[in-house]
Design an enzyme around this catalytic site. Sequence first.
Site, mmCIF file in Angstrom:
data_model
loop_
_atom_site.group_PDB
_atom_site.id
_atom_site.type_symbol
_atom_site.label_atom_id
_atom_site.label_comp_id
_atom_site.label_asym_id
_atom_site.label_seq_id
_atom_site.Cartn_x
_atom_site.Cartn_y
_atom_site.Cartn_z
ATOM 1 N N ALA A 221 -34.158 45.203 0.574
ATOM 2 C CA ALA A 221 -35.238 44.379 1.150
ATOM 3 C C ALA A 221 -35.460 43.095 0.349
ATOM 4 O O ALA A 221 -35.289 43.118 -0.869
ATOM 5 C CB ALA A 221 -36.535 45.200 1.180
ATOM 6 N N GLY A 224 -31.860 39.778 2.749
ATOM 7 C CA GLY A 224 -31.072 38.538 2.736
ATOM 8 C C GLY A 224 -29.569 38.824 2.731
ATOM 9 O O GLY A 224 -28.820 38.289 3.550
ATOM 10 N N LYS A 225 -29.171 39.711 1.825
ATOM 11 C CA LYS A 225 -27.732 39.980 1.711
ATOM 12 C C LYS A 225 -27.280 40.984 2.773
ATOM 13 O O LYS A 225 -26.115 40.983 3.169
ATOM 14 C CB LYS A 225 -27.401 40.433 0.291
ATOM 15 C CG LYS A 225 -27.780 39.350 -0.714
ATOM 16 C CD LYS A 225 -27.564 39.728 -2.148
ATOM 17 C CE LYS A 225 -28.146 38.678 -3.073
ATOM 18 N NZ LYS A 225 -29.632 38.764 -3.222
ATOM 19 N N ASP A 243 -34.069 50.936 0.503
ATOM 20 C CA ASP A 243 -35.088 50.332 -0.360
ATOM 21 C C ASP A 243 -36.188 51.363 -0.563
ATOM 22 O O ASP A 243 -36.421 52.201 0.310
ATOM 23 C CB ASP A 243 -35.662 49.043 0.233
ATOM 24 C CG ASP A 243 -36.221 48.122 -0.850
ATOM 25 O OD1 ASP A 243 -35.509 47.194 -1.279
ATOM 26 O OD2 ASP A 243 -37.368 48.357 -1.295
ATOM 27 N N ASP A 271 -35.186 56.214 -3.088
ATOM 28 C CA ASP A 271 -35.239 55.766 -4.474
ATOM 29 C C ASP A 271 -33.790 55.703 -4.938
ATOM 30 O O ASP A 271 -33.140 56.741 -5.125
ATOM 31 C CB ASP A 271 -36.045 56.753 -5.324
ATOM 32 C CG ASP A 271 -36.216 56.226 -6.739
ATOM 33 O OD1 ASP A 271 -35.336 55.470 -7.205
ATOM 34 O OD2 ASP A 271 -37.237 56.558 -7.376
ATOM 35 N N TYR A 317 -33.684 50.590 -15.786
ATOM 36 C CA TYR A 317 -33.621 50.877 -14.347
ATOM 37 C C TYR A 317 -32.260 50.477 -13.777
ATOM 38 O O TYR A 317 -31.647 51.198 -13.002
ATOM 39 C CB TYR A 317 -34.695 50.079 -13.603
ATOM 40 C CG TYR A 317 -35.977 50.841 -13.377
ATOM 41 C CD1 TYR A 317 -36.058 51.797 -12.372
ATOM 42 C CD2 TYR A 317 -37.092 50.590 -14.146
ATOM 43 C CE1 TYR A 317 -37.244 52.481 -12.150
ATOM 44 C CE2 TYR A 317 -38.283 51.272 -13.942
ATOM 45 C CZ TYR A 317 -38.344 52.223 -12.941
ATOM 46 O OH TYR A 317 -39.500 52.902 -12.721
ATOM 47 N N CYS A 340 -30.852 38.049 -10.163
ATOM 48 C CA CYS A 340 -31.321 36.666 -10.190
ATOM 49 C C CYS A 340 -31.970 36.395 -11.531
ATOM 50 O O CYS A 340 -32.953 35.677 -11.629
ATOM 51 C CB CYS A 340 -32.285 36.398 -9.037
ATOM 52 S SG CYS A 340 -33.683 37.516 -9.012
HETATM 53 N N1 SAH Z 1 -31.060 42.338 -1.997
HETATM 54 C C1 SAH Z 1 -32.324 41.766 -1.539
HETATM 55 C C2 SAH Z 1 -33.302 41.529 -2.693
HETATM 56 C C3 SAH Z 1 -33.577 42.779 -3.494
HETATM 57 S S1 SAH Z 1 -34.920 42.607 -4.610
HETATM 58 C C4 SAH Z 1 -32.029 40.495 -0.751
HETATM 59 O O1 SAH Z 1 -30.971 39.901 -0.935
HETATM 60 O O2 SAH Z 1 -32.871 40.103 0.062
HETATM 61 C C5 SAH Z 1 -34.943 44.218 -5.250
HETATM 62 C C6 SAH Z 1 -35.399 45.289 -4.293
HETATM 63 O O3 SAH Z 1 -35.287 46.533 -4.973
HETATM 64 C C7 SAH Z 1 -36.864 45.196 -3.843
HETATM 65 O O4 SAH Z 1 -36.934 45.127 -2.443
HETATM 66 C C8 SAH Z 1 -37.490 46.494 -4.321
HETATM 67 O O5 SAH Z 1 -38.408 47.071 -3.392
HETATM 68 C C9 SAH Z 1 -36.282 47.388 -4.460
HETATM 69 N N2 SAH Z 1 -36.459 48.531 -5.370
HETATM 70 C C10 SAH Z 1 -37.204 48.597 -6.483
HETATM 71 N N3 SAH Z 1 -37.134 49.834 -7.018
HETATM 72 C C11 SAH Z 1 -36.315 50.561 -6.223
HETATM 73 C C12 SAH Z 1 -35.861 51.899 -6.233
HETATM 74 N N4 SAH Z 1 -36.228 52.743 -7.202
HETATM 75 N N5 SAH Z 1 -35.033 52.311 -5.239
HETATM 76 C C13 SAH Z 1 -34.668 51.459 -4.249
HETATM 77 N N6 SAH Z 1 -35.069 50.187 -4.191
HETATM 78 C C14 SAH Z 1 -35.887 49.736 -5.155
#
Ligand code: SAH
Length: 407
Positions: A221, A224-225, A243, A271, A317, A340
Amino acid sequence: MLGHSSPRSSERWQEWVGTLLLYDEGVIGALRRVYGDGYTSFMEAVTRPGSRLYVRVNTLLADPNDVLDSLRSRGVEVYRDELLEEALYFPVRGPFRVEELKISVVADKYAAESVYLGSDLYAPGVLKCDPSVEAGAEVVIRAPNGVPVANGVAMMSCKEMLGRRRGLAVKVTKSVYATAKIRELEEYREGLLYPQSLAAMYVTRLLSPKPREIVVDACAAPGGKTGHTIELTRGKALVIAFDVSLKRLQELKEELGRLRELGLVEAWRADSRYLHIDFGWIRADKVLLDPPCTALGVRPKLYDVKRFQDVVAASKYQLQFLKSASRLLRVGGVLVYSTCTVTMEENEDVIDEFLRSDRCFDVDDTVPEGLSNNAFLKSARSGPYFRFHPHLHDTSGYFVARLVRKC
Ligand code: SAH
């Protein structure tokens, strides 16, 4: 450096550009590890937008040339990227001086960052306002830390801004930076455009998803990708987007709905530290891991506060995500890891630690077909990885690694 101050007496903080970036000594140390004394150029660059604001053309719905022509026919100044065919950009002008006025409206950080680039301010983005604000008043719009980002004319009273929570609150007349208002373009509403940095587009290009493949996007989420993956595979790959956040998954669904790609993807809540347990049956050809990070490379930043413990927590993480998501990859499959942010702790060190723990993976320093002569990618080569630097590449800061599964 403009000296240091101590928001907490036990910690020394370094300030950059007044109070814009508050990074503790550990974060500064991490930046020095990457850039040496040149880290100040990096910090200066992330407080400004790049000179180009990029969008990705949804190539399932439109030809980038046609989108370019239709925008230009309405007088919009827009160009094609020299190397990436789906990428268009709008020039960013500025900085301009914003007048200090007595009456102010404070926007939340997210809204303030758009207003800084010239977007109008809508009521949901208003945090606070001077109670004397009435429709027609000339106001200054500020970020939550007080930095003025634009002047504008109030379209409703302060009471209505906070009470109604919808509609145009302030029409911007002058902003620190100015560029096209992407979300107001009809091409945007029609789902032909997705605002995305050029570096982020190269991440999916380096993943190089193909029709008929199974592609896992582990932290997907707002998508984008994921959307780019769907476009590159012409909607003919099985794309599984995970996500953990239901709210952000909802945003992903809305975005992919706008792009008319929702029917071409599975969006599942998970998760992703435990994908190998919950979804261990998946055998993917490609895995994209774009985990949460300290986002030090995201620009423009109006302000930011980071401690070294944020870097350490993020890297723990990231290693967990990598260990888990990698188990969903078939032998011979490719995993792309991207962030990023720029610290080695969240990038090279995470990859090194992972490769020590799993002998079945290797770094793949080849580039996918079609990208081998790409001068931009060549300039971003950093050993076997890619690094896009805000002050050198005029993009957001990004790190990208390609890994391949051998056994
Ligand atoms: N790839 C996305 C941006 C990802 S930002 C794009 O290009 O648009 C990182 C994402 O990791 C966030 O949406 C966040 O909700 C998710 N995230 C955080 N902890 C997580 C977890 N434990 N398991 C899965 N997703 C997680």
